[in-house]
Design a protein around this motif. Structure first.
Motif, PDB file in Angstrom:
ATOM      1  N   LEU A  21       0.835  -1.203   0.000  1.00 32.28           N
ATOM      2  CA  LEU A  21       0.000   0.000   0.000  1.00 32.28           C
ATOM      3  C   LEU A  21       0.871   1.254   0.000  1.00 32.28           C
ATOM      4  O   LEU A  21       0.616   2.211  -0.741  1.00 32.28           O
ATOM      5  N   GLY A  22       1.914   1.244   0.830  1.00 29.55           N
ATOM      6  CA  GLY A  22       2.798   2.396   0.937  1.00 29.55           C
ATOM      7  C   GLY A  22       3.519   2.678  -0.377  1.00 29.55           C
ATOM      8  O   GLY A  22       3.697   3.842  -0.768  1.00 29.55           O
ATOM      9  N   GLN A  23       3.919   1.633  -1.058  1.00 26.61           N
ATOM     10  CA  GLN A  23       4.595   1.820  -2.348  1.00 26.61           C
ATOM     11  C   GLN A  23       3.632   2.412  -3.372  1.00 26.61           C
ATOM     12  O   GLN A  23       3.985   3.290  -4.157  1.00 26.61           O
ATOM     13  N   MET A  24       2.397   1.904  -3.362  1.00 22.98           N
ATOM     14  CA  MET A  24       1.359   2.465  -4.250  1.00 22.98           C
ATOM     15  C   MET A  24       1.184   3.953  -3.980  1.00 22.98           C
ATOM     16  O   MET A  24       1.098   4.763  -4.892  1.00 22.98           O
ATOM     17  N   LEU A  25       1.091   4.291  -2.675  1.00 27.92           N
ATOM     18  CA  LEU A  25       0.857   5.679  -2.285  1.00 27.92           C
ATOM     19  C   LEU A  25       1.999   6.563  -2.791  1.00 27.92           C
ATOM     20  O   LEU A  25       1.773   7.683  -3.267  1.00 27.92           O
ATOM     21  N   ASN A  26       3.238   6.046  -2.735  1.00 28.92           N
ATOM     22  CA  ASN A  26       4.366   6.802  -3.281  1.00 28.92           C
ATOM     23  C   ASN A  26       4.187   7.055  -4.783  1.00 28.92           C
ATOM     24  O   ASN A  26       4.419   8.159  -5.257  1.00 28.92           O
ATOM     25  N   ARG A  27       3.758   6.007  -5.508  1.00 29.10           N
ATOM     26  CA  ARG A  27       3.597   6.186  -6.961  1.00 29.10           C
ATOM     27  C   ARG A  27       2.488   7.193  -7.264  1.00 29.10           C
ATOM     28  O   ARG A  27       2.621   8.031  -8.151  1.00 29.10           O
ATOM     29  N   ILE A  28       1.384   7.122  -6.503  1.00 25.45           N
ATOM     30  CA  ILE A  28       0.283   8.084  -6.704  1.00 25.45           C
ATOM     31  C   ILE A  28       0.771   9.505  -6.428  1.00 25.45           C
ATOM     32  O   ILE A  28       0.547  10.421  -7.221  1.00 25.45           O
ATOM     33  N   LEU A  50      14.460   0.632   0.020  1.00 21.88           N
ATOM     34  CA  LEU A  50      13.416   0.236  -0.927  1.00 21.88           C
ATOM     35  C   LEU A  50      12.658   1.480  -1.412  1.00 21.88           C
ATOM     36  O   LEU A  50      12.471   1.678  -2.620  1.00 21.88           O
ATOM     37  N   LEU A  51      12.238   2.326  -0.469  1.00 19.26           N
ATOM     38  CA  LEU A  51      11.426   3.496  -0.845  1.00 19.26           C
ATOM     39  C   LEU A  51      12.248   4.506  -1.639  1.00 19.26           C
ATOM     40  O   LEU A  51      11.786   5.041  -2.645  1.00 19.26           O
ATOM     41  N   ARG A  52      13.482   4.757  -1.202  1.00 21.98           N
ATOM     42  CA  ARG A  52      14.320   5.677  -1.972  1.00 21.98           C
ATOM     43  C   ARG A  52      14.547   5.120  -3.373  1.00 21.98           C
ATOM     44  O   ARG A  52      14.602   5.866  -4.357  1.00 21.98           O
ATOM     45  N   GLY A  53      14.642   3.796  -3.453  1.00 22.57           N
ATOM     46  CA  GLY A  53      14.841   3.132  -4.750  1.00 22.57           C
ATOM     47  C   GLY A  53      13.696   3.374  -5.724  1.00 22.57           C
ATOM     48  O   GLY A  53      13.901   3.427  -6.939  1.00 22.57           O
ATOM     49  N   ILE A  54      12.470   3.521  -5.202  1.00 19.72           N
ATOM     50  CA  ILE A  54      11.351   3.784  -6.122  1.00 19.72           C
ATOM     51  C   ILE A  54      11.078   5.288  -6.224  1.00 19.72           C
ATOM     52  O   ILE A  54      10.070   5.706  -6.787  1.00 19.72           O
ATOM     53  N   GLY A  55      11.975   6.111  -5.660  1.00 19.51           N
ATOM     54  CA  GLY A  55      11.885   7.553  -5.904  1.00 19.51           C
ATOM     55  C   GLY A  55      11.338   8.385  -4.763  1.00 19.51           C
ATOM     56  O   GLY A  55      11.116   9.587  -4.926  1.00 19.51           O
ATOM     57  N   ALA A  56      11.111   7.763  -3.585  1.00 17.15           N
ATOM     58  CA  ALA A  56      10.572   8.537  -2.447  1.00 17.15           C
ATOM     59  C   ALA A  56      11.579   9.597  -2.012  1.00 17.15           C
ATOM     60  O   ALA A  56      12.774   9.323  -1.906  1.00 17.15           O
ATOM     61  N   LYS A  57      11.086  10.812  -1.761  1.00 19.82           N
ATOM     62  CA  LYS A  57      11.984  11.918  -1.415  1.00 19.82           C
ATOM     63  C   LYS A  57      12.165  12.032   0.103  1.00 19.82           C
ATOM     64  O   LYS A  57      13.242  12.296   0.586  1.00 19.82           O
ATOM     65  N   TYR A  58      11.068  11.843   0.858  1.00 17.01           N
ATOM     66  CA  TYR A  58      11.137  11.988   2.313  1.00 17.01           C
ATOM     67  C   TYR A  58      10.900  10.643   2.980  1.00 17.01           C
ATOM     68  O   TYR A  58       9.784  10.112   2.928  1.00 17.01           O
TER      69      TYR A  58
END
Lengths: 377, 377
Positions: free
Chosen positions: A186-193, A213-221
């Motif tokens: 869910l959290g990864q989806m929310l990042n993409r949205i 993992l999150l920085r890898g998919i582009g999360a900034k914070y």
């Protein structure tokens, strides 16, 4: 091929004496009415909300295997103190599984039902941990060409919850979001949205791998709650994004209160005069999960303009009405294999799902340990 | 009599090094502008909200007396851990006193101001712990014939807060109320309002004397939080009244969560089928005070449809707008000596209010230990 008369269904029963029993039962399979179809279920996710119903308040460390190889039975003990909260479901055999996907193998007489014949559909209907499910056309969504049942199994709960968070943010006048347990599907989806929609998102995790993992998919914070500088890191991210709304999947412990404390600190960094009641900007944490079942604790050092509360998908969908919900569903269908793609560690049959070694893995709710149930396997 | 050039004012200062200083200072008294009057303040209540500003986060057990008999100075230490929450007021000398009442001794040229000349008025203006207060006519309310300054001193904060609770209940769709610290002046007012308006009110107290006091004025539902049957008693009262909204003056500890737990239990007594997310009826606790400054703790055994949050009078008045507020104020003026009557243990001068033995009494927020300040004494 003629429709079978019965369907094998996974059930959860908590007896008045405090024993949980998981088993497979034969349930009658009705002929579909005019506006119904029968779906051969091939994929259903085991989401935290499903596991909540499946295990109830049982302590799964007490689980014992029984039954036969074809019809395994698992029993476990519900601690007496927790039995009270189960009062309303005692002695009722409950079907499980909020959502899933499969192929329409029979259809009622209406044109809408007939149009789905042979199609792969996603279903939000409950009782999806079953071989066959007779269900209203309105609860089905035809998957785009080329999408498998596994692709569409998680079309509703996680995608609509993630979209619901963003929609709640807009409707309640916030401009950015905080999310805990942020490395989940869910959290990864929310990042993409949020990346697509240009919305600030502060991710809170507990492990270095989850940060990566999150920085890898582009999360900034991304803030790690176990870091000694967590409060400072979070406050900085809140200043940068202006987030005054959080969705918390943890529930127990101090995290929800810490988020409010940091929101207040972030708001006060730009305050020009003293207000004894704290910042006048509303700060809100919605608790939508209970990964930590322990008590919630907070020190009210965040002024008087704050709220904490429960948040659930279904009341939210009711609030926005059928048209609002339809818009969200259309976006999910369009971006099913991109924004809303889910990943599973393992596919199991219903018999395999009742093996103690599998339960020990999937009951942990660990990040990246999500199981996909295939009742037709 | 010519207007004095200065007025003696009570001030609260917290220094960056963590020292609280209470003192009396001479402040210039301006000539009233056209739409202003000068009030000789003769009565101002020492409400919990005033004490919050007066003492800040200081530990009053460390209080020391200094200064001269005419100009006493009290100092006390703010614990280092609490100093952070005081950041925005450090090194600023703050005037104190939300409300009060007195006689208009000078008036500006406007007819509205002139009409108040010689009248006894109640004032909601801040900085009321002062001999004279120059203030806009709009912040004054002429008291009914025969009412003294002491009668009108508490015309705003407690009456409007009590009425605001009932109004919030109506606007948010609840049909009855719960109130904690229910034997307070405010709590007694709320009882009189609810009896008059036919609204169910569940009173929560901690002492037998408080139970007796409330039953004595006609309260029907009084639950003692220290009783071994408290949870059952509260649940029963909630079933009887249907209350799903609570106003909590305590803040810290487990009480707010216990109220939600009992509300859920009361709702489930009439539930006909199991909902794994609990009752769908919204349950709300507003924390409007902090008599217990400790952490708030709750176990989320009350489903997913709940909220907790801060509640404050001034944002509420802004929400209902000037017309809504005016209606409430008219009711207060009409029922000042009945529904909205306040009682005080003792009247003190500003010099007396800075005596350590008096501080030791009124800083405790004990029921029935409310002081009235008379700055003209």
């Amino acid at each position: 091929m003629p429709l079978p008369k019965t369907t094998l269904q996974l059930r959860s029963l908590i007896r008045r004496d405090g024993e949980l029993e998981l088993s497979l039962v034969d349930e009658a399979l009705p002929q579909p009415a005019a506006n119904e179809v029968v779906v051969r279920v091939e994929a259903a996710p085991m989401n935290p909300s499903d596991l909540g119903l499946l295990f109830g308040a049982a302590d799964m460390r007490t689980a014992k295997a029984g039954g036969t190889p074809d019809r395994p039975v698992v029993t476990a003990t519900v601690p007496e103190i927790a039995l009270k909260s189960m009062a309303a479901r005692l002695d009722q055999s409950m079907p499980v599984g909020n959502e899933g996907a499969g192929v329409v193998v029979a259809a009622g007489g209406s044109p809408e039902a007939q149009a789905l014949m042979g199609k792969t559909v996603a279903v939000l209907g409950g009782a999806m941990y079953t071989q066959y499910r007779c269900i209203a056309v309105a609860q089905c969504m035809a998957l785009p060409e080329g999408a498998t049942a596994a692709d569409g199994a998680s079309s509703f709960v996680n995608p609509l919850t993630a979209l619901g968070m963003v929609e709640t943010m807009r409707r309640e006048g916030h401009k950015a979001l905080v999310h805990t347990a942020a490395a989940s599907n869910l959290g990864q989806m929310l990042n993409r949205i949020c990346m697509q929609d240009g919305i600030g998102l502060v991710n809170i995790v507990r492990k270095k791998e989850q940060e990566d993992l999150l920085r890898g998919i582009g999360a900034k914070y991304v803030c790690n709650a176990t870091s000694p500088t967590f409060m400072e890191d979070l406050t900085e991210a809140l200043v940068a994004t202006g987030a005054t709304l959080a969705f918390d999947a943890i529930g127990g412990g101090k995290l929800a209160g810490q988020i409010l404390t940091c929101m207040e600190a972030a708001l006060n960094k730009t305050a020009t005069e003293y207000s004894r009641y704290g910042s006048a900007t509303h700060k809100q944490v919605y608790i939508y999960g209970g990964l930590d079942r322990g008590p919630t604790e907070f020190t009210r050092g965040f002024g008087m303009t704050w709220g904490m509360g429960g948040w659930l998908l279904f009341p939210f969908l009711q609030k926005i009405g059928p048209e609002g919900a339809q818009k969200l569903k259309e976006r999910v269908a369009k971006e099913l294999k991109t924004t809303f793609a889910s990943r599973y560690t393992k596919e199991v049959s219903m018999v395999e799902a009742l093996r103690l070694d599998e339960i020990a893995v999937y009951s942990k709710h660990a990040t990246g340990e999500k199981y996909l149930l295939n009742p037709s396997k």
